[in-house]
Scaffold this active site. Structure first.
Site, PDB file in Angstrom:
ATOM      1  N   ARG A  13       0.825  -1.218   0.000  1.00  0.00           N
ATOM      2  CA  ARG A  13       0.000   0.000   0.000  1.00  0.00           C
ATOM      3  C   ARG A  13       0.856   1.263   0.000  1.00  0.00           C
ATOM      4  O   ARG A  13       0.517   2.250  -0.645  1.00  0.00           O
ATOM      5  CB  ARG A  13      -0.951  -0.014   1.176  1.00  0.00           C
ATOM      6  N   ASP A  62     -15.721   8.113  10.486  1.00  0.00           N
ATOM      7  CA  ASP A  62     -14.599   7.230  10.153  1.00  0.00           C
ATOM      8  C   ASP A  62     -13.314   8.055  10.202  1.00  0.00           C
ATOM      9  O   ASP A  62     -13.339   9.287  10.113  1.00  0.00           O
ATOM     10  CB  ASP A  62     -14.785   6.614   8.750  1.00  0.00           C
TER      11      ASP A  62
HETATM   12  C1  LIG Z   1     -13.735  -2.957   8.113  1.00  0.00           C
HETATM   13  S1  LIG Z   1     -14.351  -1.321   8.193  1.00  0.00           S
HETATM   14  C2  LIG Z   1     -15.915  -1.604   9.011  1.00  0.00           C
HETATM   15  C3  LIG Z   1     -17.093  -0.946   8.314  1.00  0.00           C
HETATM   16  C4  LIG Z   1     -18.472  -1.245   8.924  1.00  0.00           C
HETATM   17  N1  LIG Z   1     -18.531  -0.833  10.313  1.00  0.00           N
HETATM   18  C5  LIG Z   1     -18.821  -2.707   8.780  1.00  0.00           C
HETATM   19  O1  LIG Z   1     -18.786  -3.447   9.766  1.00  0.00           O
HETATM   20  O2  LIG Z   1     -19.141  -3.138   7.650  1.00  0.00           O
HETATM   21  C6  LIG Z   1     -13.350  -0.594   9.474  1.00  0.00           C
HETATM   22  C7  LIG Z   1     -13.318   0.919   9.445  1.00  0.00           C
HETATM   23  O3  LIG Z   1     -12.759   1.401  10.668  1.00  0.00           O
HETATM   24  C8  LIG Z   1     -12.061   2.580  10.384  1.00  0.00           C
HETATM   25  N2  LIG Z   1     -11.098   2.872  11.475  1.00  0.00           N
HETATM   26  C9  LIG Z   1      -9.963   2.217  11.792  1.00  0.00           C
HETATM   27  N3  LIG Z   1      -9.329   2.826  12.814  1.00  0.00           N
HETATM   28  C10 LIG Z   1     -10.090   3.889  13.164  1.00  0.00           C
HETATM   29  C11 LIG Z   1      -9.966   4.921  14.153  1.00  0.00           C
HETATM   30  N4  LIG Z   1      -8.924   4.984  14.983  1.00  0.00           N
HETATM   31  N5  LIG Z   1     -10.945   5.857  14.211  1.00  0.00           N
HETATM   32  C12 LIG Z   1     -12.016   5.803  13.375  1.00  0.00           C
HETATM   33  N6  LIG Z   1     -12.187   4.860  12.429  1.00  0.00           N
HETATM   34  C13 LIG Z   1     -11.234   3.917  12.322  1.00  0.00           C
HETATM   35  C14 LIG Z   1     -11.386   2.276   9.047  1.00  0.00           C
HETATM   36  O4  LIG Z   1     -11.026   3.466   8.359  1.00  0.00           O
HETATM   37  C15 LIG Z   1     -12.454   1.467   8.334  1.00  0.00           C
HETATM   38  O5  LIG Z   1     -13.220   2.249   7.460  1.00  0.00           O
END
Ligand SMILES: C[S@@+](CC[C@H](N)C(=O)[O-])C[C@H]1O[C@@H](n2cnc3c(N)ncnc32)[C@H](O)[C@@H]1O
Length: 276
Positions: free
Chosen positions: A41, A148
């Site tokens: 990435r 997010d």
């Molecule tokens: C796998 S996705 C989950 C999406 C949705 N909640 C679902 O279950 O389908 C995880 C998300 O968490 C966000 N994320 C990771 N670390 C984070 C943080 N410290 N604060 C806010 N969001 C975060 C990532 O950017 C990503 O979009």
């Protein structure tokens, strides 16, 4: 050494430095198994910026006083997989158990938080359910806050345009009712319609930083986010979720996550579902 090979080199020290930085800023744990992913990435980001090596890229991130490249780097390293009505048991529970209770209160006020909403499929799925279950929703003070860390996924969420594959768990009549077709060829693209757009509010929020919201929330979705954090970070977050929920409010986690081994005051309801 070819340019592609050169770009993809990452030393153990560089990987350790990046992991430490990402961990400190976001709580995300990039353990050793993630080295290949980080390499791939960041090499892509290095090429986009027309820099010569990962080393140069890391220097660029460190020297960028605006912090913009740091945001792009965190974007590149986060995992954003999601789709509409993912893990349907939670949506059924919301429809069959939570919303009937809330309707019985007669306050016509509802606050839901989708924390880690990725490209928007989760909060828009919630918005569809609210429209389906609350016939006079227009007269409610109902809001879904969707946050997010990643600005890249948030811009997709705000645009609200999705290809057909994102709807694999969504009944066809709901797609027809709540989305407009904005492109038919070469493939169909659907855009979120006004009834679901108007109750979802997107914002960038890093979960490990202070939160500006006061709450209380009736329901929180924090699914498939904490899985990337270590236990102390998870413990702190769960405590903060508890404090921001209304008494009787529900917390949904991802199905591979649970509060086992976490200190908390919630009552277990069913897998990955807790109540205050
Ligand atoms: C796998 S996705 C989950 C999406 C949705 N909640 C679902 O279950 O389908 C995880 C998300 O968490 C966000 N994320 C990771 N670390 C984070 C943080 N410290 N604060 C806010 N969001 C975060 C990532 O950017 C990503 O979009």
């Amino acid at each position: 050494m070819s340019m592609a090979q050169h770009l993809a080199e990452i030393t153990d020290q560089q990987f350790a430095d990046i992991s430490e930085l990402v961990k400190r800023l976001t709580g995300i744990n990039l353990h050793a198994g993630k080295k290949e992913l980080v390499k791939a990435r960041l090499a892509k980001r290095t090429r986009q910026l027309k820099l010569g090596s990962l080393e140069e890229y890391i220097g660029f991130v460190r020297n960028d006083k605006s912090g913009r490249e740091l945001v792009s780097m965190l974007d590149a390293l986060s995992t954003n997989l999601t789709f509409f009505f993912r893990e349907p048991a939670h949506f059924n529970f919301l429809k069959d158990r939570i919303l009937p209770d809330i309707k019985g209160r007669n306050t016509k006020r509802l606050r839901i938080w989708s924390a880690g909403c990725s490209s928007g499929e989760e909060p828009y799925s919630i918005a569809i359910l609210l429209n389906e279950c609350i016939p006079d929703l227009d007269r409610w003070d109902a809001k879904i806050l969707a946050t997010d860390l990643s600005t890249r996924v948030l811009s997709i969420a705000m645009r609200g345009e999705y290809a057909k594959q994102r709807f694999r768990d969504t009944p066809g009549q709901l797609v027809q009712r709540y989305f407009d077709v904005v492109q038919t060829s070469p493939s169909k693209i659907y855009r979120t319609g006004p009834r679901i757009r108007k109750i979802v509010h997107f914002a960038r929020l890093n979960l490990v930083e202070p939160w500006p919201m006061k709450g209380p929330f009736d329901v929180m979705f924090c699914r498939n986010v904490m899985i990337y954090f270590d236990k102390p970070t998870q413990n702190r977050l769960v405590k903060r979720y508890y404090d921001l929920l209304a008494p009787g409010g529900h917390l949904f986690l991802g199905h591979s996550e649970s509060l086992t081994g976490t200190k908390h005051q919630f009552r277990y309801v069913m897998p990955a579902t807790y109540v205050k």
